[in-house]
Each structure stands twice: as structure tokens, then as C-alpha cells.
Design an enzyme around this catalytic site. Structure first.
Site, PDB file in Angstrom:
ATOM      1  N   ARG A  50       0.831  -1.215   0.000  1.00  0.00           N
ATOM      2  CA  ARG A  50       0.000   0.000   0.000  1.00  0.00           C
ATOM      3  C   ARG A  50       0.858   1.255   0.000  1.00  0.00           C
ATOM      4  NH1 ARG A  50      -3.743  -0.988   5.061  1.00  0.00           N
ATOM      5  NH2 ARG A  50      -1.669  -1.440   5.829  1.00  0.00           N
ATOM      6  N   ASN A 105      -6.020  -2.931   2.043  1.00  0.00           N
ATOM      7  CA  ASN A 105      -5.976  -4.384   2.111  1.00  0.00           C
ATOM      8  C   ASN A 105      -7.402  -4.910   2.184  1.00  0.00           C
ATOM      9  OD1 ASN A 105      -3.176  -4.542   2.167  1.00  0.00           O
ATOM     10  ND2 ASN A 105      -3.054  -4.636   4.385  1.00  0.00           N
TER      11      ASN A 105
END
Length: 101
Positions: free
Chosen positions: A25, A43
Site C-alpha cells: 500500500r 488491504n
């Protein structure tokens, strides 16, 4: 009438493989910002990473290529899925953010 302005597009993505616990990320956010894109990344409960990209078509395409082939240094991308691509009139976001669940 032709315009020099590139289309703004929005596209949803989901990345499968070893993409959690490898700073995926953070790297996605950094690459998105580097390309001048906005959107988000998070996520999922099933071990994938998903999000949305918005920006000029060429920059979004560069980011899609990065998501398919590069990712974070320790990630192992097995598949990148892109869907709901559409032309938009204006951006829905002001930055590229990491959503923590």
C-alpha cells in the site's frame, strides 16, 4: 473538436498474490502520487489489495503497468484485475490515500 486535454479516467483495481505485509500500500501510494494520480488503496480480508485510480488516461495506464509488474520490492504479484473503467469529468479525490481497515 479535438482537445489537448487528455481524458480523465477512473478505474478500480485488485491485486492478487503476496501483497500484504510487504508495504504494497505504501509503495502504491508513493507511485500514485509520483504520477500525479489520486485515489486510494487498502488491504482486503481475503489477502488482496484493492483500490481506485483516477487521473489522465496515460498516467493511469502507467500505474496499471506498475501494479501488474512492479509493486513493492518484496511483493509477488500473481494477478492484477482492473474493472469499471470510465471517463470522468472531474476527480473525486484530492490525494492518494492508504485506507487502513
Amino acid at each position: 473538436m479535438m482537445s489537448d486535454q487528455e481524458d480523465l479516467i477512473s478505474v478500480d483495481y485488485e491485486i492478487l498474490g503476496r501483497v500484504q505485509g510487504v508495504f504494497f500500500r505504501k509503495y502504491t501510494q508513493a507511485e500514485g502520487k509520483r504520477l500525479g494520480l489520486v485515489g486510494w488503496v487498502q488491504n482486503t480480508e481475503i489477502g488482496t489489495v484493492q483500490g481506485q485510480l483516477q487521473g489522465s488516461r496515460s498516467k493511469v495506464q502507467q500505474m496499471q503497468e506498475w501494479l501488474k509488474t512492479t509493486g513493492s520490492p518484496k511483493s509477488k504479484i500473481s494477478k492484477a484485475e482492473f474493472k469499471n473503467e470510465k471517463t470522468i469529468q472531474s476527480l473525486d479525490y484530492t490525494t492518494f490515500k492508504v485506507i487502513r481497515s
